[in-house]
Enzyme design. Structure first.
Site, PDB file in Angstrom:
ATOM      1  N   HIS A 372       0.696  -1.109   0.284  1.00 39.63           N
ATOM      2  CA  HIS A 372       0.014   0.157   0.094  1.00 39.63           C
ATOM      3  C   HIS A 372       0.770   1.319   0.263  1.00 39.63           C
ATOM      4  CE1 HIS A 372      -4.037  -1.906   0.564  1.00 39.63           C
ATOM      5  NE2 HIS A 372      -3.491  -2.572   1.375  1.00 39.63           N
ATOM      6  N   LYS A 563      -9.304  13.067   4.351  1.00 37.75           N
ATOM      7  CA  LYS A 563      -8.336  12.056   4.376  1.00 37.75           C
ATOM      8  C   LYS A 563      -7.502  12.065   5.552  1.00 37.75           C
ATOM      9  CE  LYS A 563      -7.497  13.036   0.217  1.00 37.75           C
ATOM     10  NZ  LYS A 563      -7.393  11.673  -0.642  1.00 37.75           N
ATOM     11  N   ARG A 564      -6.700  11.085   6.062  1.00 40.48           N
ATOM     12  CA  ARG A 564      -5.685  11.392   6.989  1.00 40.48           C
ATOM     13  C   ARG A 564      -4.684  12.491   6.389  1.00 40.48           C
ATOM     14  NH1 ARG A 564      -0.951   8.372   6.773  1.00 40.48           N
ATOM     15  NH2 ARG A 564      -1.564   7.066   4.876  1.00 40.48           N
ATOM     16  N   LYS A 569      -0.136  13.978   1.308  1.00 42.85           N
ATOM     17  CA  LYS A 569      -1.417  14.138   0.800  1.00 42.85           C
ATOM     18  C   LYS A 569      -1.912  15.728   0.560  1.00 42.85           C
ATOM     19  CE  LYS A 569      -3.113   9.877   3.047  1.00 42.85           C
ATOM     20  NZ  LYS A 569      -3.438   9.402   2.055  1.00 42.85           N
ATOM     21  N   THR A 671      -9.255   5.796  -2.153  1.00 51.33           N
ATOM     22  CA  THR A 671     -10.799   5.237  -2.166  1.00 51.33           C
ATOM     23  C   THR A 671     -11.758   6.521  -2.163  1.00 51.33           C
ATOM     24  OG1 THR A 671     -10.872   4.559   0.171  1.00 51.33           O
ATOM     25  CG2 THR A 671     -10.361   2.937  -1.722  1.00 51.33           C
ATOM     26  N   LYS A 675     -15.289   7.449  -3.919  1.00 48.60           N
ATOM     27  CA  LYS A 675     -16.651   7.348  -3.257  1.00 48.60           C
ATOM     28  C   LYS A 675     -17.084   8.680  -3.751  1.00 48.60           C
ATOM     29  CE  LYS A 675     -14.907   4.739   0.382  1.00 48.60           C
ATOM     30  NZ  LYS A 675     -13.971   4.940   1.650  1.00 48.60           N
TER      31      LYS A 675
END
Length: 828
Positions: A372, A563-564, A569, A671, A675
């Site tokens: 991952h 998100k985290r 990110k 993901t 969504k």
């Protein structure tokens, strides 16, 4: 087994069961309220009603569960075991009822009792069994394995507190326990009969038998009991039910009566507290040696218990452990369960008497591994001294695996010391450490990435040399989502529009969603989708008003990054653009900016100081922007605390613009991008992770792609990551950084963000400055499209229609066919 797909004409018990009536459900709920909860309707609290409904729903599942288990034993089909440290399953009540097809009937039954099902839905706590994408993926896969009638078990840890609950105090993240089990868990069944002794420490005895074989006996210095708790996971339409077995840690002797009687009341319980710490919290901070040891204890604890359990089941059914690889497939979800490779070798060799080479063949045939991450530091490694002390027998086994592995590489002509050092299980640099990614790789017959780009980069970067030595082991399996949960359960308005245009089958088979694209030019459908979106936005606005006291306009563009919190990110890039937008709105009141609500949510790891600082900056910027009347309603900034599955279910149907802006080449898949696109959001993002497939599915005109590609990021880093010149060439970026660094948004501490700005100026590793201007232009394009409501809603419908390919049903079918060799029944 021939064709892996089981004949779809084959029926299961649930295929022929008549539907449950509202009267039957009402009677069942009342019975559960009386005999399981011990209350009468007149005094029942919302939690009492929730428990009664949960128990009644569970009864509908249990018959199917027992039938599914019996069917798997009867036909001897290959079993799949999914080992994951996280299972972010969220609330189960509505999910179970939806999959059973009884949600509407239950709502009708409860109306007769004066109970609102939607209110009960909010009573249930989120199961605190995961952090983010990794755990949510595991939950999606469990749903799809049940939907496709694969005989599967999920294995993990039953955390008492799980990941922390995030609270914001003074703008800073604080971690408090997430006590989700305080009031019990109506979905689980304790399995005391499946309790395993898990050893730690001690010493290894070597014996020479009369048959001249050398045997090793591990004498642990400490033993912890793993007790199983089973949660049934029901598939779509209730056709099949699988088991999620979570392990809870207990001391064999939880209470020392002699110590207690001697007055040592705390010491009498010390062994119990040490044992129970294993299943207390998800991801204890590894900033200390004690924290590192606890993490390793967690990982071995659940891997060992799971393997002992599945080997017991295999021997009971098939008799010979040598056939394990023929009848079982074990998937390692990331490196957390990688110690299972050494543990299975111990079970086969030490406990079952297999020869080493035979055991290694069985092990490789049984395991496969999902990677991952492309971050080398995220591929777990453990100090050799810690492993030798905590798992002495396993360290011996790892040395033996490594020796055979390196000898085999040399025999195949790989003699270069650099290559051999890179593929070794032992990292000899800066202290000897065991590389768990390498152990998972060589112990598996297949290794998969989770998006096309990620898999390609995995071959070229973190596993380049291993891929050279063991070609053709790496395959791609792009991640997926339980699309029915993210449509039917959290977006009933959009679901109903799809039913009325395409038909119910579009919610059964994700491929059928493609037909929805034909309605993108239908003004009536566009208006209906816009109305459904606005209703979801009103609901989110109401939630924000209650939680934060902030009022937002549901007619604004909801620009969302959930998100985290992590530097790669790039929430910080979003914040920089927010500050630049704030400045532009004030400086250029004649420019037609689209009204925006910037919404952030996500948790930072407890020991991740920089990520916590980014959260604080987002909140500081929100405080200044939201209090400034000169923005004239054109910009609001919101940070929603304690992001979890239930909050996601409220946010995602309301998203207009989905922020997927990670540094290209660093996000494995994502993901959330899937969504939000499924729910009609347009994506602004880099060509990273599954954004590449997303762009290909929806088309360039229906997504906002910007920034450096993965290869361009690599080239830019090679040229240097000092961003001084880039900042000087970008007035909007320069002004934003100057304001942040000088304390405009932190008047209580002007120097708070000075270090952050200095680091970004001279060490732009994540390419925020390099990508800023392209991101700014992409955001202006989004403004332009937003003002053309026909164009925006047309793109929204096209996004929903074309991302059904991201269904986890498709992903799991690919795993079953190409990695597990396991039978499945596809949905018709």
């Amino acid at each position: 087994m021939g064709d892996l797909k089981i004949d779809t004409a084959g029926s299961s018990k649930s295929d022929v069961e008549p539907p449950v009536s509202a009267a039957e459900l009402k009677a069942s709920v009342l019975a559960k309220l009386t005999y399981s909860v011990g209350k009468v309707p007149e005094v029942a609290s919302p939690r009492d009603w929730f428990l009664a409904v949960a128990f009644a729903t569970r009864d509908l599942i249990v018959d199917r569960w027992l039938h599914s288990t019996a069917e798997a034993y009867a036909d001897g089909r290959k079993r799949v075991y999914y080992l994951s440290l996280e299972f972010l399953i969220g609330r189960l009540l509505f999910d179970a009822m939806t999959n059973l097809g009884v949600a509407e009937t239950m709502s009708e039954a409860l109306q007769d009792l004066g109970v609102n099902l939607m209110e009960l839905r909010r009573v249930e706590p989120d199961a605190a069994l995961g952090n983010g994408g990794l755990g949510r993926l595991a939950a999606c896969f469990m749903d799809s394995m049940a939907t496709l009638q694969i005989a599967a078990h999920g294995y993990g840890i039953r955390y008492d507190n799980g990941l922390f609950r995030q609270v914001i105090r003074g703008g800073w993240q604080q971690e408090v326990p997430e006590d989700w089990l305080t009031n019990g868990n109506p979905w689980e069944f304790e399995r005391l009969e499946y309790t395993y002794a898990i050893g730690f420490g001690g010493w290894v005895e070597m014996l020479h038998g009369e048959d001249e074989r050398t045997r090793h006996i591990w004498h642990p210095g400490e033993t912890v009991e793993a007790v199983g708790f089973d949660t049934p996971i029901v598939g779509w339409r209730g056709r099949h039910v699988n088991t999620l077995r979570l392990w809870s840690a207990r001391a064999p002797d939880p209470f020392k009566l002699d110590a207690f009687n001697a007055g040592d009341f705390v010491g009498a319980q010390s062994d119990a507290m040490r044992a129970e710490a294993i299943s207390k919290v998800l991801y204890p901070s590894d900033a200390t040696p004690a924290g590192q040891e606890l993490r390793l204890r967690q990982e071995y604890f659940f891997a060992s218990a799971s393997l002992l359990d599945l080997v017991r089941r295999h021997i009971r059914q098939h008799g010979d452990v040598r056939t394990l690889g023929d009848h079982a497939a074990i998937q390692l979800n990331d490196t957390h369960p990688a110690i299972a490779v050494a543990e299975l070798m111990r079970i086969l060799v030490d406990l079952n008497g297999l020869e080493w080479d035979e055991a290694w063949t069985v092990t490789q045939a049984t395991f496969s591994y999902t990677n991952h991450t492309l971050l080398p530091e995220a591929l777990e490694s453990w100090p050799v001294p810690l492993m030798e002390r905590l798992l002495p027998r396993h360290m011996q086994i790892i040395y033996l695996i490594n020796a055979a592995h390196l000898d085999g590489a040399r025999r195949r002509g790989f003699m270069d010391p650099g290559i051999l050092a890179s593929i070794s299980l032992i990292d000899e640099h800066a202290g000897r450490r065991v590389r768990m990614g390498n152990l998972a790789f060589i112990g598996s017959h297949k290794i998969n990435g989770v998006s096309g780009l990620h898999t390609d980069l995995m071959r070229k970067t973190v596993f380049h040399n291993l891929n050279t030595v063991y070609p053709n082991r790496i395959v791609n399996k792009t991640n997926g989502i339980t699309f029915r949960r993210w449509l039917i359960e959290c977006n009933p308005g959009l679901s109903q529009i799809i039913r009325s245009t395409v038909g119910e089958h579009a919610l059964e088979n994700a491929e059928a969603l493609k037909a929805f694209a034909a309605f993108a030019d239908d003004a009536g459908v566009r208006d209906a989708v816009a109305a459904a979106r606005r209703a979801a936005k009103v609901a989110l606005a109401r939630h924000i008003a209650v939680q934060l006291g902030q009022r937002i306009d549901p007619d604004s563009m909801f620009d969302v990054q959930i998100k985290r919190i992590h530097e790669y990110k790039r929430q910080l890039l979003n914040i920089l653009e927010t500050v630049a937008r704030y400045n532009a709105i004030r400086a250029n009141p004649t420019i037609d900016f689209a009204p925006r609500v910037k919404i952030f949510a996500g948790k930072a790891a407890a020991s991740y100081t920089q990520a916590k600082l980014i959260i604080k900056l987002a909140i500081d910027v929100a405080r200044v922007v939201n209090a400034d009347p000169t923005v004239r309603g054109l910009l609001k900034v919101i940070f929603l605390p304690n992001y979890n599955v239930s909050l996601a279910e409220t946010i995602i149907p309301a998203v207009d613009l989905s922020e997927q802006i990670s540094t290209a080449g660093m996000e494995a898949s994502g993901t959330g991008n899937m969504k939000m696109a499924l729910n009609g959001a347009l994506t602004i993002g880099t060509l990273d992770g599954a954004n590449v497939e997303l762009r290909d599915l929806v088309g360039d005109d229906n997504i906002f792609i910007f920034g450096l590609t993965a290869s361009e990021v690599e080239a830019a880093r090679a040229q240097g990551i000092d961003a001084t010149q880039r900042i000087a060439a970008s007035p909007a970026l320069r002004e934003a950084l100057d304001e942040i660094g000088s304390g405009v948004f932190s008047i209580d501490d002007a120097a708070r963000y000075r270090g952050l700005v200095d680091t970004l100026t001279h060490y732009d590793y994540f390419m925020l400055c390099a990508d800023f201007d392209a991101y700014w232009k992409a955001q202006l394009r989004a403004d332009e499209v937003w003002r053309d409501r026909v164009r925006w809603m047309r793109s929204s419908i096209i996004n929903t229609a074309n991302v059904g390919w991201f269904s986890s049903d498709r992903t799991i079918a690919e795993y079953a066919k190409e990695i597990w060799n396991a039978p499945f029944r596809p949905l018709s």
